[in-house]
Design a protein around this motif. Sequence first.
Motif, PDB file in Angstrom:
ATOM      1  N   SER A 121       0.816  -1.219   0.000  1.00  0.00           N
ATOM      2  CA  SER A 121       0.000   0.000   0.000  1.00  0.00           C
ATOM      3  C   SER A 121       0.850   1.270   0.000  1.00  0.00           C
ATOM      4  CB  SER A 121      -0.951  -0.002   1.196  1.00  0.00           C
ATOM      5  OG  SER A 121      -0.234   0.141   2.404  1.00  0.00           O
ATOM      6  N   VAL A 122       2.129   1.129   0.263  1.00  0.00           N
ATOM      7  CA  VAL A 122       3.045   2.284   0.234  1.00  0.00           C
ATOM      8  C   VAL A 122       4.376   1.856  -0.393  1.00  0.00           C
ATOM      9  CG1 VAL A 122       2.077   3.723   2.080  1.00  0.00           C
ATOM     10  CG2 VAL A 122       3.594   1.826   2.661  1.00  0.00           C
ATOM     11  N   VAL A 123       4.319   1.390  -1.618  1.00  0.00           N
ATOM     12  CA  VAL A 123       5.512   0.868  -2.289  1.00  0.00           C
ATOM     13  C   VAL A 123       6.497   1.984  -2.617  1.00  0.00           C
ATOM     14  CG1 VAL A 123       6.345  -0.285  -4.371  1.00  0.00           C
ATOM     15  CG2 VAL A 123       4.328  -1.138  -3.207  1.00  0.00           C
ATOM     16  N   ARG A 124       5.988   3.060  -3.175  1.00  0.00           N
ATOM     17  CA  ARG A 124       6.875   4.153  -3.594  1.00  0.00           C
ATOM     18  C   ARG A 124       7.337   4.961  -2.381  1.00  0.00           C
ATOM     19  NH1 ARG A 124       2.806   6.334  -7.966  1.00  0.00           N
ATOM     20  NH2 ARG A 124       1.872   6.716  -5.963  1.00  0.00           N
ATOM     21  N   PRO A 125       8.598   5.348  -2.341  1.00  0.00           N
ATOM     22  CA  PRO A 125       9.117   6.122  -1.205  1.00  0.00           C
ATOM     23  C   PRO A 125       8.368   7.435  -0.959  1.00  0.00           C
ATOM     24  CG  PRO A 125      10.929   5.304  -2.521  1.00  0.00           C
ATOM     25  CD  PRO A 125       9.667   4.977  -3.273  1.00  0.00           C
ATOM     26  N   ALA A 126       7.751   7.987  -1.977  1.00  0.00           N
ATOM     27  CA  ALA A 126       7.038   9.258  -1.826  1.00  0.00           C
ATOM     28  C   ALA A 126       5.595   9.079  -1.359  1.00  0.00           C
ATOM     29  CB  ALA A 126       7.060  10.027  -3.141  1.00  0.00           C
ATOM     30  N   ASP A 127       5.102   7.843  -1.289  1.00  0.00           N
ATOM     31  CA  ASP A 127       3.709   7.606  -0.872  1.00  0.00           C
ATOM     32  C   ASP A 127       3.510   8.057   0.571  1.00  0.00           C
ATOM     33  OD1 ASP A 127       3.070   6.499  -3.317  1.00  0.00           O
ATOM     34  OD2 ASP A 127       3.226   4.425  -2.627  1.00  0.00           O
ATOM     35  N   THR A 128       2.537   8.938   0.767  1.00  0.00           N
ATOM     36  CA  THR A 128       2.225   9.401   2.124  1.00  0.00           C
ATOM     37  C   THR A 128       0.848   8.947   2.582  1.00  0.00           C
ATOM     38  OG1 THR A 128       1.434  11.500   1.230  1.00  0.00           O
ATOM     39  CG2 THR A 128       3.738  11.414   1.988  1.00  0.00           C
ATOM     40  N   ARG A 129       0.148   8.248   1.677  1.00  0.00           N
ATOM     41  CA  ARG A 129      -1.138   7.647   2.018  1.00  0.00           C
ATOM     42  C   ARG A 129      -1.179   6.259   1.417  1.00  0.00           C
ATOM     43  NH1 ARG A 129      -5.900  11.551   0.365  1.00  0.00           N
ATOM     44  NH2 ARG A 129      -6.143   9.705  -0.889  1.00  0.00           N
ATOM     45  N   PRO A 130      -1.782   5.320   2.113  1.00  0.00           N
ATOM     46  CA  PRO A 130      -1.885   3.969   1.546  1.00  0.00           C
ATOM     47  C   PRO A 130      -2.746   3.966   0.289  1.00  0.00           C
ATOM     48  CG  PRO A 130      -2.498   3.980   3.875  1.00  0.00           C
ATOM     49  CD  PRO A 130      -2.328   5.397   3.458  1.00  0.00           C
ATOM     50  N   ASN A 131      -2.365   3.145  -0.685  1.00  0.00           N
ATOM     51  CA  ASN A 131      -3.185   2.993  -1.884  1.00  0.00           C
ATOM     52  C   ASN A 131      -4.252   1.929  -1.643  1.00  0.00           C
ATOM     53  OD1 ASN A 131      -2.086   0.386  -2.425  1.00  0.00           O
ATOM     54  ND2 ASN A 131      -0.382   1.292  -3.541  1.00  0.00           N
ATOM     55  N   LYS A 132      -4.958   1.548  -2.677  1.00  0.00           N
ATOM     56  CA  LYS A 132      -6.081   0.626  -2.525  1.00  0.00           C
ATOM     57  C   LYS A 132      -5.678  -0.781  -2.094  1.00  0.00           C
ATOM     58  CE  LYS A 132      -9.045   3.142  -5.639  1.00  0.00           C
ATOM     59  NZ  LYS A 132      -9.789   3.164  -6.874  1.00  0.00           N
ATOM     60  N   LEU A 133      -4.417  -1.129  -2.234  1.00  0.00           N
ATOM     61  CA  LEU A 133      -3.976  -2.473  -1.823  1.00  0.00           C
ATOM     62  C   LEU A 133      -3.997  -2.672  -0.304  1.00  0.00           C
ATOM     63  CD1 LEU A 133      -1.150  -3.171  -4.406  1.00  0.00           C
ATOM     64  CD2 LEU A 133      -3.443  -4.168  -4.305  1.00  0.00           C
ATOM     65  N   ILE A 134      -4.275  -1.614   0.435  1.00  0.00           N
ATOM     66  CA  ILE A 134      -4.408  -1.744   1.890  1.00  0.00           C
ATOM     67  C   ILE A 134      -5.561  -2.701   2.238  1.00  0.00           C
ATOM     68  CG2 ILE A 134      -5.954   0.235   2.256  1.00  0.00           C
ATOM     69  CD1 ILE A 134      -2.978  -0.623   4.504  1.00  0.00           C
ATOM     70  N   TRP A 135      -6.488  -2.912   1.296  1.00  0.00           N
ATOM     71  CA  TRP A 135      -7.607  -3.834   1.537  1.00  0.00           C
ATOM     72  C   TRP A 135      -7.118  -5.257   1.769  1.00  0.00           C
ATOM     73  CZ3 TRP A 135      -8.635  -8.050  -1.479  1.00  0.00           C
ATOM     74  CH2 TRP A 135      -8.034  -8.096  -2.741  1.00  0.00           C
ATOM     75  N   LEU A 136      -5.915  -5.587   1.307  1.00  0.00           N
ATOM     76  CA  LEU A 136      -5.360  -6.921   1.569  1.00  0.00           C
ATOM     77  C   LEU A 136      -5.167  -7.159   3.067  1.00  0.00           C
ATOM     78  CD1 LEU A 136      -2.684  -7.121  -1.267  1.00  0.00           C
ATOM     79  CD2 LEU A 136      -4.771  -8.504  -1.078  1.00  0.00           C
ATOM     80  N   THR A 137      -4.897  -6.078   3.790  1.00  0.00           N
ATOM     81  CA  THR A 137      -4.744  -6.177   5.237  1.00  0.00           C
ATOM     82  C   THR A 137      -6.051  -6.643   5.873  1.00  0.00           C
ATOM     83  OG1 THR A 137      -3.134  -4.400   5.133  1.00  0.00           O
ATOM     84  CG2 THR A 137      -4.031  -4.893   7.287  1.00  0.00           C
ATOM     85  N   GLY A 138      -7.140  -6.052   5.463  1.00  0.00           N
ATOM     86  CA  GLY A 138      -8.446  -6.473   5.971  1.00  0.00           C
ATOM     87  C   GLY A 138      -8.790  -7.896   5.578  1.00  0.00           C
ATOM     88  N   LEU A 139      -8.447  -8.261   4.345  1.00  0.00           N
ATOM     89  CA  LEU A 139      -8.695  -9.630   3.891  1.00  0.00           C
ATOM     90  C   LEU A 139      -7.901 -10.632   4.736  1.00  0.00           C
ATOM     91  CD1 LEU A 139     -10.168 -11.394   1.827  1.00  0.00           C
ATOM     92  CD2 LEU A 139      -8.218 -11.059   0.294  1.00  0.00           C
ATOM     93  N   GLY A 140      -6.673 -10.275   5.076  1.00  0.00           N
ATOM     94  CA  GLY A 140      -5.880 -11.124   5.968  1.00  0.00           C
ATOM     95  C   GLY A 140      -6.518 -11.237   7.343  1.00  0.00           C
ATOM     96  N   GLY A 141      -7.065 -10.135   7.825  1.00  0.00           N
ATOM     97  CA  GLY A 141      -7.748 -10.157   9.120  1.00  0.00           C
ATOM     98  C   GLY A 141      -8.993 -11.024   9.092  1.00  0.00           C
TER      99      GLY A 141
END
Length: 156
Positions: A121-141
């Motif tokens: 969700s924050v692959v690029r060093p400049a990312d300051t907000r998680p992208n849409k792939l953060i939903w994988l975290t919820g899926l893991g939960g």
Amino acid sequence: MPAAFAASVIAEAVQLSSALPAMSPASLRTAGILLITVPTVAIGGASLLSFIGRRTPGYLDNPVRRGLWRAGHAHAGVLVMFALLAMLYVDQADLSDGLRTLVRLLFVAAPILMPLGFFLSVVRPADTRPNKLIWLTGLGGVSLAAAALTLGVGLV
């Protein structure tokens, strides 16, 4: 003194392991797969330490990325250990073979999906907000919760 302590811990572990019921080949195979992932978690921790030691741009100066990557690493380690512990109980649960297989799969999926969500969700060093792939975290939960609930009900 440390050697004596280590010997007593090993002796106690051997005694405890002989009291456990035998694990099915499927649970042993799943535990083996989980154990194989442990070095990847260790390598990930070493990578994070190297980012700190080398003062890697985009890690130390990006609190969002640093926090999510640290959470990803921590969750990976804890969830792998939790899944290994759960494998000791899967074969003791009053569940059908299909549900046992599903529980094993869900316990393996959790330590993969949740950290992936944190990292990707924050692959690029400049990312300051998680992208849409953060939903994988919820899926893991959800995977972890479903596995734990199913196994718990099967054990009660």
